[in-house]
Design a protein around this motif. Structure first.
Motif, PDB file in Angstrom:
ATOM      1  N   GLN A   1       0.788  -1.206   0.018  1.00 49.19           N
ATOM      2  CA  GLN A   1      -0.066   0.076  -0.112  1.00 49.19           C
ATOM      3  C   GLN A   1       0.678   1.271  -0.036  1.00 49.19           C
TER       4      GLN A   1
ATOM      5  N   THR B   1      -1.141   7.817   1.008  1.00 50.31           N
ATOM      6  CA  THR B   1      -1.149   9.253   0.496  1.00 50.31           C
ATOM      7  C   THR B   1      -1.920   9.903   1.483  1.00 50.31           C
TER       8      THR B   1
ATOM      9  N   ARG C   1      -3.204  11.717  -3.802  1.00 44.66           N
ATOM     10  CA  ARG C   1      -3.191  10.396  -4.659  1.00 44.66           C
ATOM     11  C   ARG C   1      -2.583  10.575  -6.003  1.00 44.66           C
TER      12      ARG C   1
ATOM     13  N   ASP D   1      -2.799   3.116 -10.997  1.00 40.78           N
ATOM     14  CA  ASP D   1      -4.125   3.733 -10.829  1.00 40.78           C
ATOM     15  C   ASP D   1      -4.947   2.686 -10.873  1.00 40.78           C
TER      16      ASP D   1
ATOM     17  N   GLY E   1      -5.570   1.616  -7.437  1.00 42.96           N
ATOM     18  CA  GLY E   1      -5.754   2.691  -6.428  1.00 42.96           C
ATOM     19  C   GLY E   1      -6.799   2.100  -5.356  1.00 42.96           C
TER      20      GLY E   1
ATOM     21  N   TYR F   1      -3.976   2.716  -2.339  1.00 41.02           N
ATOM     22  CA  TYR F   1      -3.796   3.822  -1.752  1.00 41.02           C
ATOM     23  C   TYR F   1      -4.321   3.941  -0.270  1.00 41.02           C
TER      24      TYR F   1
ATOM     25  N   ASP G   1      -5.008   6.683   2.804  1.00 41.29           N
ATOM     26  CA  ASP G   1      -4.903   7.907   3.104  1.00 41.29           C
ATOM     27  C   ASP G   1      -4.650   8.142   4.720  1.00 41.29           C
TER      28      ASP G   1
END
Length: 534
Positions: free
Chosen positions: A439, A442, A452, A463, A466, A470, A472
């Motif tokens: 992972q 972002t 991202r 992408d 994603g 990703y 966060d």
């Protein structure tokens, strides 16, 4: 007595024949270039696997994993055309993806570049100049460096030096259309390999324009129908890729947001001499005594410029080499005041003309200045040797693969692995031997702006996944997570700070500027699960 004279004559004839062979009359003398290529090969394969795969190389490998149609699409969203990645995919299918194998695909073209440089110099000057150029090219630190990376720069050198050689042959024999056909194919290969091939086109057109000064109005090669048709053919062959290039230009802002372009510092007064130092020393020279910092690059620019200025041959061979080196360097420097692209690896292929031009300059010195020529040659070689030392000064125990292998050895089922930066992610994938879903961290900016990656540049490689890749916030990890590996820079500040409450560090490993840390999430664990929390 007569027999003795005959024997002496026979011996003299044998000695003369042997000397003639070594002087170039025999087959052995015609293979003088082989030892030079041997040196070039030894340097390009020496320590080929010592340095760890880094982010750009990792992106090449990820691109090469796609099926052909998908590779075309993702290369179109990347900052480089697709030919190298197609070739890398085929190479891996044949020879595997071991680090020695994948870097050999650059080392072999790197040796070929030296051979083409010798050939080109021989066409433009004497055999002695070709020998000198071959030695200087074999030792050229920037050429060695980019012959040891899983990138397209050595391959680009093959296309552009080959195309320039074909152009030289055509200039001398304009009726031979096969030379123009070869030029077309090689330039097309260059354009499908790297966008900076356009600089080579400018060099070639400028050289032909310069030749107009000594050509009668009706015999100017730049106005020849064949030359214009050749360039039209290059454009037509490039049309399938042109929409992708235009689309990329339209989304340049997204490339800048993703950090794929615009990361280079703005150029300044020191940028050009720093670049020349970097070509030869693999160091930008910030700590070099300031007068020497300026004088050394100025010396070589002066040598190149004066040799071209004094060249009175009809086809101006020294001018071609000077243009090949200086025009791209100065043009990219000027453009970089608007958008910084003054990057060594992008210009390495054009830096190859520097040792060739210096070799021609030394060869053309009059007899009374031979000591000066020897001094220039020794100076150039001496700096190159220092540059090679910088190239090969790699601590294999302090490379990025060290922390990754540490994770591989200590990984447990259901561990999470989170990386703080795309460049770490791209190279981590190559060394990863776990079954974890890697992972990419972002975190949004303080104003809430997402960080991202988008679908352009390196972002195109991840992408489509994603949603799984990703992350966060660290607090967004699944609630059943028990152990987390954080991969980030080993330098402060900590990319992951602040950590959620209840995370306990139990081990870490540094290497190659990165740090792998293993945390146990202690919050909410049952007593039987609290190993490492007390």
């Amino acid at each position: 007595m007569r027999r003795s004279v005959v024997e002496q004559d026979e011996k003299a004839s044998a000695v003369a024949a042997l000397y003639g062979a070594w002087a170039g009359a025999g087959w052995l003398g015609r293979l003088w270039w082989l030892p030079i290529l041997g040196v070039a090969m030894a340097l390009r394969f020496y320590g080929l696997t010592t340095a760890a795969v880094w982010g750009d190389e990792g992106s090449s490998l990820l691109l090469s994993e796609y099926a052909l149609d998908d590779l075309w699409f993702h290369a179109a969203h990347d900052v480089h055309p697709p030919l190298y990645f197609f070739m890398l995919r085929g190479w891996i299918e044949l020879f595997g993806d071991g680090i020695w194998s994948i870097r050999s695909m650059s080392a072999i073209p790197g040796v070929a570049v030296v051979g083409l440089g010798i050939w080109l110099t021989r066409q433009l000057s004497t055999r002695r100049a070709a020998v000198l150029a071959g030695v200087l090219l074999a030792l050229m630190p920037t050429a060695v460096r980019y012959s040891q990376e899983v990138r397209m720069y050595a391959l680009l050198g093959v296309w552009l030096l080959g195309a320039t050689l074909a152009l030289v042959y055509w200039v001398r024999q304009p009726g031979r259309t096969r030379y123009l056909a070869t030029y077309v194919l090689l330039m097309c290969a260059g354009f499908y390999t790297h966008y900076f091939t356009a600089l080579g086109v400018l060099v070639h057109w400028t050289w032909l324009g310069l030749l107009c000064m000594s050509q009668p109005a009706g015999q100017r090669l730049i106005t020849r129908r064949g030359w214009w048709l050749a360039n039209v053919a290059i454009v037509l062959l490039y049309l399938p890729w042109l929409p992708n290039l235009l689309d990329l230009v339209q989304h340049v802002d997204q490339l800048r947001v993703g950090g794929d372009i615009g990361w280079e510092e703005p150029v300044g007064l020191l940028s050009v001499p720093s670049m020349i130092w970097q070509f030869m020393l693999q160091d930008e020279g910030p700590d070099i005594w300031r007068p020497l910092f300026w004088l050394f690059p100025f010396l070589w620019v002066a040598v190149v410029g004066m040799t071209a200025w004094r060249d009175r041959k009809p086809d101006r061979p020294s001018a071609l080499l000077a243009l090949f080196f200086l025009l791209p360097l100065l043009l990219v420097y000027g453009v970089s005041f608007i958008s910084p692209v003054f990057i060594e690896r992008y210009l390495t292929v054009y830096a190859l003309a520097l040792p060739m031009s210096v070799a021609v300059a030394i060869d053309r010195l009059p007899s009374r200045l031979r000591l000066l020529g020897a001094a220039l040659f020794v100076l150039f070689v001496g700096v190159e040797v220092l540059g090679l030392k910088n190239n090969f000064n790699v601590d294999e125990h302090d490379q990025f693969n060290v922390p990754v292998e540490f994770v591989n050895r200590n990984y447990q089922e259901d561990d999470r692995i989170v990386l703080s930066d795309m460049m770490w992610y791209l190279s981590y994938v190559y060394y990863d031997q776990t079954d974890a879903q890697l992972q990419l961290y972002t975190p949004p900016k303080p104003d809430g702006t997402p960080t991202r990656p988008n679908a352009y540049g390196f972002g195109t490689l991840v992408d489509q996944d994603g949603g799984r890749i990703y992350l966060d916030r660290l607090a967004d990890l699944p609630t059943d997570t028990r152990r987390v590996w954080l991969i980030s820079s080993s330098e402060a500040p900590d990319d992951f700070a602040p950590l959620p409450e209840g995370w306990r560090l139990i081990s870490q490993q540094d290497g190659g500027g990165a740090r792998a840390r293993l945390y146990v999430l202690c919050h909410g664990l049952e007593p039987s699960q609290r190993t490492g929390c007390d």
